[in-house]
Design an enzyme around this catalytic site. Structure first.
Site, PDB file in Angstrom:
ATOM      1  N   SER A 246       0.862  -1.189   0.000  1.00 53.49           N
ATOM      2  CA  SER A 246       0.000   0.000   0.000  1.00 53.49           C
ATOM      3  C   SER A 246       0.891   1.229   0.000  1.00 53.49           C
ATOM      4  O   SER A 246       2.101   1.125   0.129  1.00 53.49           O
ATOM      5  CB  SER A 246      -0.872  -0.004   1.247  1.00 53.49           C
ATOM      6  N   LYS A 247       0.251   2.398  -0.108  1.00 50.78           N
ATOM      7  CA  LYS A 247       1.034   3.628  -0.188  1.00 50.78           C
ATOM      8  C   LYS A 247       1.924   3.796   1.026  1.00 50.78           C
ATOM      9  O   LYS A 247       3.033   4.285   0.925  1.00 50.78           O
ATOM     10  CB  LYS A 247       0.110   4.828  -0.309  1.00 50.78           C
ATOM     11  N   ARG A 248       1.393   3.382   2.168  1.00 51.71           N
ATOM     12  CA  ARG A 248       2.162   3.575   3.398  1.00 51.71           C
ATOM     13  C   ARG A 248       3.487   2.826   3.357  1.00 51.71           C
ATOM     14  O   ARG A 248       4.497   3.309   3.839  1.00 51.71           O
ATOM     15  CB  ARG A 248       1.339   3.130   4.598  1.00 51.71           C
ATOM     16  N   ASP A 249       3.457   1.619   2.795  1.00 56.34           N
ATOM     17  CA  ASP A 249       4.710   0.890   2.852  1.00 56.34           C
ATOM     18  C   ASP A 249       5.454   0.826   1.527  1.00 56.34           C
ATOM     19  O   ASP A 249       6.050  -0.178   1.201  1.00 56.34           O
ATOM     20  CB  ASP A 249       4.552  -0.504   3.473  1.00 56.34           C
TER      21      ASP A 249
END
Ligand code: GLU
Length: 477
Positions: A246-249
């Site tokens: 995901s964008k976070r990781d």
């Protein structure tokens, strides 16, 4: 054999992240290794999802990563236009061919009616298939209604260059929409038409399309088209667990990685390694090596783990390999305020000693600012250091005092000679009966107050005698 032609076909719905670039990179490698063509096609048929500027951003990202395409929306080519919204006549022509052949029909139902069919299937615990509700008498398709494919359900076994053989039963096939009532084709239809018109030989794409393969195969047959080679990319998994990235990781804009001080070489190398290796232990590959060694058959089927630490390590490896002049050029936007003002000679001198330790170019200020400005002592670094925290503050200061005396006995010339300063440090070690990580660690903090720094003789040479002594005294007081 005909020329290899691969394509990258993103929808301009946002920035491209690592997963998108990996698809583009693999398609690029397949084309380059056989002297074929790599094509960019923008799939902008879902106007609601379109994001302004995303097309420019996609082209910029591909160029920034060295994935230059041979044909594309901005440069044209023999099979243009390369933007689906500019190809509506082409889809209409192919759609009419299907209508004439009795393989497509206007969908007479209102959305609520279709929903009612769907609810009925749910109530009967049966999978919903549109084809079970095919209208008896078809309307003339005038474009005001969606156009549906009249499928011929059957079993399929097909080969995927990455995933191997797959099989699906007839229940996987339905009458899907070819043309929407807004005059735009669906992805399902448009990509097959375009791949055929653009003479694409290899369709390399993400996993989200795999369940539609039976429908696609059915349509290839209805259109009498030769099938390309299919290659489905494995998922990219987040650093831990089994979720998709995901964008976070890490699924962030690839241009952001460049802004964060990653080298293009390292990014391409890292992205290629997400699901591919050459079967040896080799980890560092230049683009030319990737072009020679890459093969779809060696792309793994299972998800590939995104490990940012590995990217940082790889970047460090690539930074080390750069010539000093090259490193100097690439660092130009990354100096801290004082470094920027210090001029090319001093910058190069400093780059030479930090190159080994530079992981990303963004680390440059933290790794070098202390050469330009006197740092403020930060004893919390000492207190958190595994070795140094075993000593009392008095013992730590004693070590610095011994160093002060030893350094005072050297002159300016001696400081320029790393052999001399090393000798001085060695005898200081004997005299204080300390250990290198403790004594040298303490002096390093006093001189730099930075978490990482080059060797002491190098640091002392670049700081010079006066500045070295000023900093030791400042720490003592
Ligand atoms: N437009 C599709 C997407 O962005 C491309 C899929 C393909 O490569 O065929 O996901």
């Amino acid at each position: 054999m005909s020329e290899v032609r691969t394509r990258f076909a993103p929808s301009p719905t946002g920035f491209i992240h690592v997963g998108g670039i990996r698809t583009a990179l693999f398609a690029f490698l397949v084309a380059r290794q056989s002297n074929g063509k790599f094509i960019l096609r923008l799939e902008d048929t879902d106007q609601k999802r379109e994001v302004t500027g995303a097309d420019q951003h996609i082209m910029k990202s591909l160029h920034a990563l060295g994935l230059n395409y041979d044909e594309g929306p901005d440069i044209g080519g023999p099979f243009g236009p390369y933007r689906q919204s500019e190809r509506l006549d082409t889809y209409k022509k192919w759609a009419l061919k299907l209508v004439e052949a009795g393989r497509a029909y206007a969908d007479p139902y209102a959305p609520e009616e279709i929903q009612a069919f769907r609810n009925e299937s749910i109530a009967n615990k049966k999978p919903f298939l549109y084809r079970n509700h095919r209208p008896e008498n078809s309307l003339v398709w005038d474009g005001s209604k969606p156009l549906r494919f009249k499928s011929q359900p059957q079993d399929y076994t097909w080969h995927d260059a990455v995933m191997g053989n797959s099989h699906a039963g007839a229940e996987a096939i339905d009458d899907f929409i070819l043309m929407k009532s807004d005059g735009f084709p669906t992805y399902n239809f448009a990509h097959i038409v375009d791949d055929a018109e653009m003479q694409i030989t290899h369709v390399i794409r993400g996993q989200e399309f795999i369940s539609s393969m039976p429908n696609y195969l059915n349509l290839y047959e209805a259109l009498n088209l030769e099938k390309p080679v299919f290659a489905t990319m494995p998922h990219i998994l987040a650093e831990s667990g089994n979720k998709k990235l995901s964008k976070r990781d890490g699924a962030k804009d690839v241009l952001e990685y460049l802004r964060d001080g990653f080298l293009v070489e390292a990014l391409d190398n890292f992205i290629a390694s997400l699901g591919w290796n050459d079967g040896t232990e080799q980890e560092i590959f230049s683009m030319n090596e990737l072009i020679t060694k890459f093969s779809l058959e060696r792309v793994q089927r299972s998800g590939a783990r995104f490990d940012e630490k590995r990217l940082i390590w790889m970047n460090g490896q690539w930074v080390k390999q750069l010539s000093l002049d090259d490193l100097f050029v690439r660092c130009s936007d990354f100096w801290g305020e004082n470094g920027r003002e210090s001029g090319p000679d001093r910058q190069k001198e400093i780059l030479k000693v930090v190159q080994e330790r530079l992981k990303t170019l963004a680390d440059l200020p933290a790794l070098t600012e202390y050469f330009f400005v006197r740092p403020t002592p930060d004893w919390s670094m000492v207190d958190e250091n595994k070795q140094l925290k075993k000593l009392s503050r008095t013992e730590q200061i004693e070590l610095l005092k011994a160093a002060e005396t030893a350094f005072e006995n050297l002159d300016d010339e001696d400081f320029l000679d790393e052999g001399k300063t090393q000798e001085c440090l060695n005898s200081l070690l004997e005299r204080t009966k300390s250990k290198p990580p403790i004594l040298f660690g303490m002096i390093r903090y006093a001189l730099t107050w930075a978490p990482f720094s080059p060797g002491l003789p190098e640091t002392m040479r670049l700081l010079g005698r006066d500045e070295t002594l000023v900093r030791i005294k400042a720490a003592i007081s």
